[in-house]
Motif scaffolding. Sequence first.
Motif, PDB file in Angstrom:
ATOM      1  N   ALA A  18      -2.298  45.852   3.205  1.00 32.26           N
ATOM      2  CA  ALA A  18      -3.033  47.098   2.989  1.00 32.26           C
ATOM      3  C   ALA A  18      -4.517  46.854   3.229  1.00 32.26           C
ATOM      4  N   VAL A  19      -5.211  47.944   3.578  1.00 30.34           N
ATOM      5  CA  VAL A  19      -6.653  47.915   3.770  1.00 30.34           C
ATOM      6  C   VAL A  19      -7.232  49.077   2.975  1.00 30.34           C
ATOM      7  N   ILE A  20      -8.255  48.781   2.175  1.00 30.73           N
ATOM      8  CA  ILE A  20      -8.961  49.828   1.441  1.00 30.73           C
ATOM      9  C   ILE A  20     -10.356  49.928   2.040  1.00 30.73           C
ATOM     10  N   LEU A  21     -10.669  51.106   2.575  1.00 27.81           N
ATOM     11  CA  LEU A  21     -11.942  51.336   3.249  1.00 27.81           C
ATOM     12  C   LEU A  21     -12.824  52.233   2.393  1.00 27.81           C
ATOM     13  N   ASP A  22     -14.036  51.786   2.113  1.00 23.38           N
ATOM     14  CA  ASP A  22     -15.010  52.621   1.423  1.00 23.38           C
ATOM     15  C   ASP A  22     -15.739  53.408   2.502  1.00 23.38           C
ATOM     16  N   GLY A  23     -15.482  54.699   2.552  1.00 25.14           N
ATOM     17  CA  GLY A  23     -16.048  55.536   3.604  1.00 25.14           C
ATOM     18  C   GLY A  23     -17.532  55.777   3.500  1.00 25.14           C
ATOM     19  N   GLY A  24     -18.146  55.400   2.379  1.00 21.29           N
ATOM     20  CA  GLY A  24     -19.577  55.630   2.210  1.00 21.29           C
ATOM     21  C   GLY A  24     -19.867  57.089   1.924  1.00 21.29           C
ATOM     22  N   PRO A  25     -21.129  57.484   1.996  1.00 23.99           N
ATOM     23  CA  PRO A  25     -21.509  58.844   1.622  1.00 23.99           C
ATOM     24  C   PRO A  25     -20.951  59.935   2.541  1.00 23.99           C
ATOM     25  N   ASP A  26     -20.681  59.596   3.808  1.00 26.51           N
ATOM     26  CA  ASP A  26     -20.183  60.607   4.752  1.00 26.51           C
ATOM     27  C   ASP A  26     -18.770  60.315   5.248  1.00 26.51           C
ATOM     28  N   ASP A  27     -18.085  59.355   4.635  1.00 26.91           N
ATOM     29  CA  ASP A  27     -16.728  58.947   5.002  1.00 26.91           C
ATOM     30  C   ASP A  27     -16.616  58.384   6.412  1.00 26.91           C
ATOM     31  N   LYS A  28     -17.725  57.938   6.984  1.00 25.99           N
ATOM     32  CA  LYS A  28     -17.725  57.424   8.359  1.00 25.99           C
ATOM     33  C   LYS A  28     -18.045  55.931   8.442  1.00 25.99           C
ATOM     34  N   ASP A  29     -18.366  55.287   7.327  1.00 27.74           N
ATOM     35  CA  ASP A  29     -18.809  53.887   7.349  1.00 27.74           C
ATOM     36  C   ASP A  29     -17.829  52.952   8.052  1.00 27.74           C
ATOM     37  N   LEU A  62      -8.464  55.328   2.059  1.00 27.44           N
ATOM     38  CA  LEU A  62      -9.882  55.642   2.242  1.00 27.44           C
ATOM     39  C   LEU A  62     -10.460  56.098   0.916  1.00 27.44           C
ATOM     40  N   LEU A  63     -11.536  55.458   0.497  1.00 30.46           N
ATOM     41  CA  LEU A  63     -12.278  55.888  -0.684  1.00 30.46           C
ATOM     42  C   LEU A  63     -13.301  56.890  -0.193  1.00 30.46           C
ATOM     43  N   SER A  64     -13.185  58.133  -0.657  1.00 29.51           N
ATOM     44  CA  SER A  64     -13.917  59.244  -0.060  1.00 29.51           C
ATOM     45  C   SER A  64     -14.765  60.003  -1.074  1.00 29.51           C
ATOM     46  N   THR A  65     -15.792  60.636  -0.556  1.00 28.31           N
ATOM     47  CA  THR A  65     -16.594  61.529  -1.385  1.00 28.31           C
ATOM     48  C   THR A  65     -15.925  62.895  -1.511  1.00 28.31           C
ATOM     49  N   MET A  66     -14.880  63.128  -0.735  1.00 31.64           N
ATOM     50  CA  MET A  66     -14.164  64.405  -0.749  1.00 31.64           C
ATOM     51  C   MET A  66     -12.774  64.212  -1.356  1.00 31.64           C
ATOM     52  N   ASN A  67     -12.223  65.294  -1.827  1.00 31.95           N
ATOM     53  CA  ASN A  67     -10.883  65.271  -2.409  1.00 31.95           C
ATOM     54  C   ASN A  67      -9.932  65.984  -1.458  1.00 31.95           C
ATOM     55  N   GLY A  68      -8.757  65.435  -1.248  1.00 38.40           N
ATOM     56  CA  GLY A  68      -7.766  66.060  -0.377  1.00 38.40           C
ATOM     57  C   GLY A  68      -6.855  65.015   0.239  1.00 38.40           C
ATOM     58  N   THR A  69      -6.066  65.471   1.194  1.00 42.70           N
ATOM     59  CA  THR A  69      -5.165  64.571   1.909  1.00 42.70           C
ATOM     60  C   THR A  69      -5.812  64.185   3.239  1.00 42.70           C
ATOM     61  N   PRO A  70      -5.319  63.138   3.884  1.00 37.33           N
ATOM     62  CA  PRO A  70      -5.882  62.790   5.198  1.00 37.33           C
ATOM     63  C   PRO A  70      -5.834  63.978   6.174  1.00 37.33           C
ATOM     64  N   ASP A  71      -4.738  64.733   6.150  1.00 35.11           N
ATOM     65  CA  ASP A  71      -4.615  65.890   7.046  1.00 35.11           C
ATOM     66  C   ASP A  71      -5.611  66.986   6.694  1.00 35.11           C
ATOM     67  N   SER A  72      -5.697  67.318   5.406  1.00 30.46           N
ATOM     68  CA  SER A  72      -6.582  68.419   5.007  1.00 30.46           C
ATOM     69  C   SER A  72      -8.050  68.082   5.233  1.00 30.46           C
ATOM     70  N   LEU A  73      -8.389  66.811   5.260  1.00 26.20           N
ATOM     71  CA  LEU A  73      -9.770  66.397   5.490  1.00 26.20           C
ATOM     72  C   LEU A  73     -10.054  66.104   6.960  1.00 26.20           C
ATOM     73  N   GLY A  74      -9.040  66.267   7.816  1.00 28.39           N
ATOM     74  CA  GLY A  74      -9.222  66.042   9.246  1.00 28.39           C
ATOM     75  C   GLY A  74      -9.484  64.582   9.588  1.00 28.39           C
ATOM     76  N   LEU A  75      -8.874  63.678   8.851  1.00 27.04           N
ATOM     77  CA  LEU A  75      -9.077  62.249   9.075  1.00 27.04           C
ATOM     78  C   LEU A  75      -8.092  61.697  10.094  1.00 27.04           C
ATOM     79  N   SER A  76      -8.378  60.512  10.560  1.00 29.60           N
ATOM     80  CA  SER A  76      -7.511  59.817  11.503  1.00 29.60           C
ATOM     81  C   SER A  76      -6.099  59.679  10.936  1.00 29.60           C
ATOM     82  N   SER A  77      -5.121  59.688  11.816  1.00 25.68           N
ATOM     83  CA  SER A  77      -3.730  59.513  11.388  1.00 25.68           C
ATOM     84  C   SER A  77      -3.490  58.102  10.851  1.00 25.68           C
TER      85      SER A  77
END
Length: 138
Positions: free
Chosen positions: A62-73, A97-112
């Motif tokens: 597993a990989v845990i990514l801290d997305g930073g303030p804009d989830d792009k880090d 992904l550790l995110s500043t937003m709440n939701g699912t990867p799909d609802s947040l428009g994140l990478s598959s």
Amino acid sequence: MKPVDRGAAARLPADFSKVLVVGKSSINRVVVSKIVERSGLKPISEPLETAEKALTSLVPGAVILDGGPDDKDCDRLLSGIDALRRASGKALPCVILLSTMNGTPDSLGLSSVVDAVVAKPITPERLQPVIDRLVGRG
């Protein structure tokens, strides 16, 4: 990641006991690593600068990514993770992904490539069940 690196990493089996924790903030990496340890797993904490090399040499479960303030880090790591998945034919390593937003990867428009999103602030009550569920599925 160079094509040669991807091929070598793809031949290595994923080590489900290891979780790669990536982010700019060393404090966040320490907090997340402590939560990973509570799940009985071995955290490997890496700053963004060395994370790609660690990803290919360790092939974590597993990989845990801290997305930073804009989830792009950690965006530059996503293509390397995707290449590992395609080469192995499996959805491994799992990605949180550790995110500043709440939701699912799909609802947040994140990478598959992102399997789960955990909203900040990071607490054991939020993150540990997600780690247990995703690593347990491996």
